[in-house]
Design a protein around this motif. Sequence first.
Motif, PDB file in Angstrom:
ATOM      1  N   LEU A   1       0.321  -3.446   1.822  1.00  0.00           N
ATOM      2  CA  LEU A   1       0.562  -3.455   0.371  1.00  0.00           C
ATOM      3  C   LEU A   1       1.286  -4.731  -0.047  1.00  0.00           C
ATOM      4  CD1 LEU A   1       1.665   0.269  -0.136  1.00  0.00           C
ATOM      5  CD2 LEU A   1      -0.485  -0.794  -0.896  1.00  0.00           C
ATOM      6  N   TYR A   2       2.243  -5.122   0.764  1.00  0.00           N
ATOM      7  CA  TYR A   2       3.036  -6.309   0.475  1.00  0.00           C
ATOM      8  C   TYR A   2       2.135  -7.544   0.458  1.00  0.00           C
ATOM      9  CZ  TYR A   2       6.797  -9.743   0.865  1.00  0.00           C
ATOM     10  OH  TYR A   2       7.636 -10.790   0.665  1.00  0.00           O
ATOM     11  N   ASN A   3       1.263  -7.633   1.451  1.00  0.00           N
ATOM     12  CA  ASN A   3       0.344  -8.776   1.523  1.00  0.00           C
ATOM     13  C   ASN A   3      -0.660  -8.781   0.369  1.00  0.00           C
ATOM     14  OD1 ASN A   3       1.600  -9.738   3.753  1.00  0.00           O
ATOM     15  ND2 ASN A   3       0.129  -8.897   5.221  1.00  0.00           N
ATOM     16  N   ASP A   4      -0.894  -7.590  -0.204  1.00  0.00           N
ATOM     17  CA  ASP A   4      -1.791  -7.499  -1.362  1.00  0.00           C
ATOM     18  C   ASP A   4      -1.049  -7.741  -2.679  1.00  0.00           C
ATOM     19  OD1 ASP A   4      -3.811  -6.921   0.281  1.00  0.00           O
ATOM     20  OD2 ASP A   4      -3.992  -4.787  -0.235  1.00  0.00           O
ATOM     21  N   TYR A   5       0.194  -8.160  -2.598  1.00  0.00           N
ATOM     22  CA  TYR A   5       1.050  -8.373  -3.773  1.00  0.00           C
ATOM     23  C   TYR A   5       1.240  -7.121  -4.592  1.00  0.00           C
ATOM     24  CZ  TYR A   5       0.238 -13.176  -2.474  1.00  0.00           C
ATOM     25  OH  TYR A   5       0.173 -14.321  -1.760  1.00  0.00           O
ATOM     26  N   GLN A   6       1.104  -5.954  -3.985  1.00  0.00           N
ATOM     27  CA  GLN A   6       1.397  -4.709  -4.712  1.00  0.00           C
ATOM     28  C   GLN A   6       2.863  -4.357  -4.464  1.00  0.00           C
ATOM     29  OE1 GLN A   6      -1.379  -1.539  -4.196  1.00  0.00           O
ATOM     30  NE2 GLN A   6      -2.992  -2.913  -3.489  1.00  0.00           N
ATOM     31  N   MET A   7       3.747  -5.124  -5.115  1.00  0.00           N
ATOM     32  CA  MET A   7       5.165  -5.022  -4.807  1.00  0.00           C
ATOM     33  C   MET A   7       5.725  -3.618  -5.001  1.00  0.00           C
ATOM     34  SD  MET A   7       6.256  -7.559  -3.486  1.00  0.00           S
ATOM     35  CE  MET A   7       5.945  -9.292  -3.252  1.00  0.00           C
ATOM     36  N   THR A   8       5.425  -3.046  -6.172  1.00  0.00           N
ATOM     37  CA  THR A   8       5.988  -1.727  -6.462  1.00  0.00           C
ATOM     38  C   THR A   8       5.543  -0.710  -5.426  1.00  0.00           C
ATOM     39  OG1 THR A   8       5.887  -2.297  -8.778  1.00  0.00           O
ATOM     40  CG2 THR A   8       6.265   0.028  -8.242  1.00  0.00           C
ATOM     41  N   ALA A   9       4.253  -0.709  -5.124  1.00  0.00           N
ATOM     42  CA  ALA A   9       3.734   0.240  -4.133  1.00  0.00           C
ATOM     43  C   ALA A   9       4.353  -0.017  -2.775  1.00  0.00           C
ATOM     44  CB  ALA A   9       2.213   0.130  -4.058  1.00  0.00           C
ATOM     45  N   ALA A  10       4.435  -1.293  -2.400  1.00  0.00           N
ATOM     46  CA  ALA A  10       5.004  -1.627  -1.090  1.00  0.00           C
ATOM     47  C   ALA A  10       6.427  -1.089  -0.977  1.00  0.00           C
ATOM     48  CB  ALA A  10       5.003  -3.142  -0.887  1.00  0.00           C
ATOM     49  N   PHE A  11       7.219  -1.321  -2.019  1.00  0.00           N
ATOM     50  CA  PHE A  11       8.599  -0.860  -1.962  1.00  0.00           C
ATOM     51  C   PHE A  11       8.701   0.651  -2.086  1.00  0.00           C
ATOM     52  CE2 PHE A  11       9.744  -5.310  -2.602  1.00  0.00           C
ATOM     53  CZ  PHE A  11      10.763  -5.411  -1.668  1.00  0.00           C
ATOM     54  N   ALA A  12       7.770   1.242  -2.807  1.00  0.00           N
ATOM     55  CA  ALA A  12       7.777   2.708  -2.911  1.00  0.00           C
ATOM     56  C   ALA A  12       7.572   3.344  -1.535  1.00  0.00           C
ATOM     57  CB  ALA A  12       6.703   3.174  -3.874  1.00  0.00           C
ATOM     58  N   VAL A  13       6.559   2.805  -0.806  1.00  0.00           N
ATOM     59  CA  VAL A  13       6.308   3.341   0.538  1.00  0.00           C
ATOM     60  C   VAL A  13       7.493   3.028   1.453  1.00  0.00           C
ATOM     61  CG1 VAL A  13       4.790   3.232   2.531  1.00  0.00           C
ATOM     62  CG2 VAL A  13       3.821   3.170   0.232  1.00  0.00           C
ATOM     63  N   ALA A  14       8.040   1.801   1.303  1.00  0.00           N
ATOM     64  CA  ALA A  14       9.212   1.435   2.112  1.00  0.00           C
ATOM     65  C   ALA A  14      10.366   2.392   1.846  1.00  0.00           C
ATOM     66  CB  ALA A  14       9.637   0.007   1.808  1.00  0.00           C
ATOM     67  N   SER A  15      10.503   2.799   0.568  1.00  0.00           N
ATOM     68  CA  SER A  15      11.605   3.705   0.242  1.00  0.00           C
ATOM     69  C   SER A  15      11.395   5.060   0.918  1.00  0.00           C
ATOM     70  CB  SER A  15      11.722   3.883  -1.271  1.00  0.00           C
ATOM     71  OG  SER A  15      10.720   4.753  -1.736  1.00  0.00           O
ATOM     72  N   LEU A  16      10.127   5.454   1.096  1.00  0.00           N
ATOM     73  CA  LEU A  16       9.847   6.707   1.825  1.00  0.00           C
ATOM     74  C   LEU A  16      10.370   6.620   3.247  1.00  0.00           C
ATOM     75  CD1 LEU A  16       6.232   7.953   1.041  1.00  0.00           C
ATOM     76  CD2 LEU A  16       8.422   8.961   0.389  1.00  0.00           C
ATOM     77  N   LEU A  17      10.009   5.492   3.912  1.00  0.00           N
ATOM     78  CA  LEU A  17      10.475   5.277   5.285  1.00  0.00           C
ATOM     79  C   LEU A  17      11.994   5.283   5.340  1.00  0.00           C
ATOM     80  CD1 LEU A  17       8.387   2.534   7.121  1.00  0.00           C
ATOM     81  CD2 LEU A  17       8.966   4.832   7.914  1.00  0.00           C
ATOM     82  N   THR A  18      12.582   4.607   4.329  1.00  0.00           N
ATOM     83  CA  THR A  18      14.041   4.546   4.273  1.00  0.00           C
ATOM     84  C   THR A  18      14.627   5.950   4.144  1.00  0.00           C
ATOM     85  OG1 THR A  18      13.740   2.476   3.094  1.00  0.00           O
ATOM     86  CG2 THR A  18      15.977   3.382   3.163  1.00  0.00           C
ATOM     87  N   LEU A  19      13.979   6.767   3.323  1.00  0.00           N
ATOM     88  CA  LEU A  19      14.466   8.141   3.159  1.00  0.00           C
ATOM     89  C   LEU A  19      14.383   8.917   4.474  1.00  0.00           C
ATOM     90  CD1 LEU A  19      13.164   9.201  -0.363  1.00  0.00           C
ATOM     91  CD2 LEU A  19      15.538   8.888   0.380  1.00  0.00           C
ATOM     92  N   PHE A  20      13.259   8.728   5.188  1.00  0.00           N
ATOM     93  CA  PHE A  20      13.140   9.357   6.515  1.00  0.00           C
ATOM     94  C   PHE A  20      14.316   8.936   7.377  1.00  0.00           C
ATOM     95  CE2 PHE A  20       8.239   9.748   6.398  1.00  0.00           C
ATOM     96  CZ  PHE A  20       8.344  11.051   5.942  1.00  0.00           C
TER      97      PHE A  20
END
Lengths: 354, 300
Positions: B249-268
């Motif tokens: 997602l990050y490489n696709d410049y989908q910043m919001t999505a990339a960080f949203a998924v990252a936040s999921l991992l962070t929550l885990f």
Amino acid sequence: MSIALRNIHKSFGAYPALSDVSLDVHAGELVALLGPSGSGKTTLLRIIAGLESPDPGVAGRPEPEVRFDGRSIIGTSVSGRGVGFVFQHYALFRHMSVCENIAFGLRVRPRKARPAEADIRARVRELLGLVQLEGLAQRMPHELSGGQRQRVALARALAVEPRVLLLDEPFGALDARVRADLRAWLRSLHAKMKVTTILVTHDQEEALEVADRVVVLNKGRIEQIGPPADVYHAPATPFVCTFLGRVNIFSHRATLGEPAADGAGPPAGLRYVRPHEMDIMTDGLDADNDRMHGTITHVNAAGPVVRVELRTDDLERVMVDLTHERFRMLGVARGDRVLVAPRDARVFQDGAGI
Amino acid sequence: MGPANTHHARESTQRPVGGEESLIVRCGLIAIAIAFLAVVLFLPLTLVFTYALQGGVRAYALAVTEPDTRSAIWLTLLTALIAVPINTVFGVAAAWAIARFEFPGKGVLITLIDVPFAVSPVIAGLLFVLLFGARGWFGDVLREHDVQIIFALPGIVLATMFVTFPFVARELIPLMQAQGSDEELSAITLGASGWQMFLRVTLPNIKWGLFYGVILTTARAMGEFGAVSVVSGHIRGETNTLPLHVEVLYNDYQMTAAFAVASLLTLFALATLGVKALIEWATAKADASESERFEPGVQR
């Protein structure tokens, strides 16, 4: 149940822990294995329990035998031997209450042999009474004192009605006073239960006080087997003599028997004399073969006997135990010059061991 | 020994660490520690959530429920679900063997357990490609039997297992060595079978250490990037785990999505940390009540 051991050898790598040990323990007897650390006493106990196995026979050395009531149990697993083993550091199950610790051996039985819950409870109660810990059933091990833990460990071992009870330095980690109490208690418990018991200890006092017979081990070999009075008063080797109690060793002047008639000198030896077999004299006798001049360097009268230390003119340190009566009669004190002489002695050939 | 110990402890906590100037030193050290944590830990963590939510809650929800993301979540959980139990069993077995027995090659085994700590995860991934890839050692055999390991779930699981296998064993070995085998031997002399001994004595004694090891394994299994990246092939919706999906997602410049998924991992990760803290608290409580049991001089 009787135990017979024959040709027991055990090496750990190149280190021989036990060499050619044979031993008989009679049914209902309480035997102490006594020796310094590294003498092989715990290894021998673990071999009886099945926690170690003896080295197999090799050319010129017969196969080892371990027999319970005459039946070989070399191939029998630890759990099949019916031994109760008490470890030096209690090894109570730390996450179980006293009650559950004691019940463990009954609960792990196969369903058919397992007693009913009510019977288990009754048995635990009975054992708690036996080890005088009524009321502590729900405590956890860490809430008990060392002496209490040791008694729980004993009760746990007795719960499975073992044919033989093996105690590895059972009182080693306790302080002197508790130890003395538990010794007397163990003696009476054994008199009540009549279970064949083998106790490992490095404490000669403990062995002499508790056991019916004492087995003295040194460097993996048996030095002497006998009732406490025998090993104390008639030690078979210099090692036994020095290990069981304090002893004065006189390196010279000792003679083995009378000079031979043909005038040849008697063989030289070392003379071993226990402190209570020494006496002090104050009258003006000359020093001779037995009597030595010396100066009193220390007096300790706080105890059942008066412990006197002297330094002879040959600079040997001599320990003398006198009765209080005898000490008063002599009227000696530190710094006095006196004569000291053995009343009794054992002579061992020079270099005959230790 | 109990009273002596507590007395000792009290003495050492009361004694001033330095002299009068210690207050300045103490405040300085604390300030440095806090500043450091703020920059490298707290700030990035906050940023993850800030960026994740900058498009609004709706965008966030959309990003984390998008099919590719859902598939990545599922794959990550599935991988952890397979790898963690296997590594738990292996870890307990290895720790038991090492703590309880003397055998030739024990030193080698201890070293081998540490290999994943020492080796870069990328190398671990390459290793599996060399073994099971199309041109790898077993490539032909696998193709004949129509088994796909690389660029598929088995490869991802294998790589994850490789990277996470030291955690349980490393946690248990010192614990089991400190506890010694006397309790287990007691159980045996009392007539317990090996299995009864394990379930009734060994397992209860190591349970907190084991939980802790399992948690570390789980955290690492869900977060592993390097090794999995090499073997997964980055097929969207199929072989992308959460960390890989973030990168895509990050490489696709989908910043919001990339960080949203990252936040999921962070929550885990935060949840894992929470459980870990809970267990540490419980262990400390258990230790405090058990410490009496240990003889002086026994290493803990």
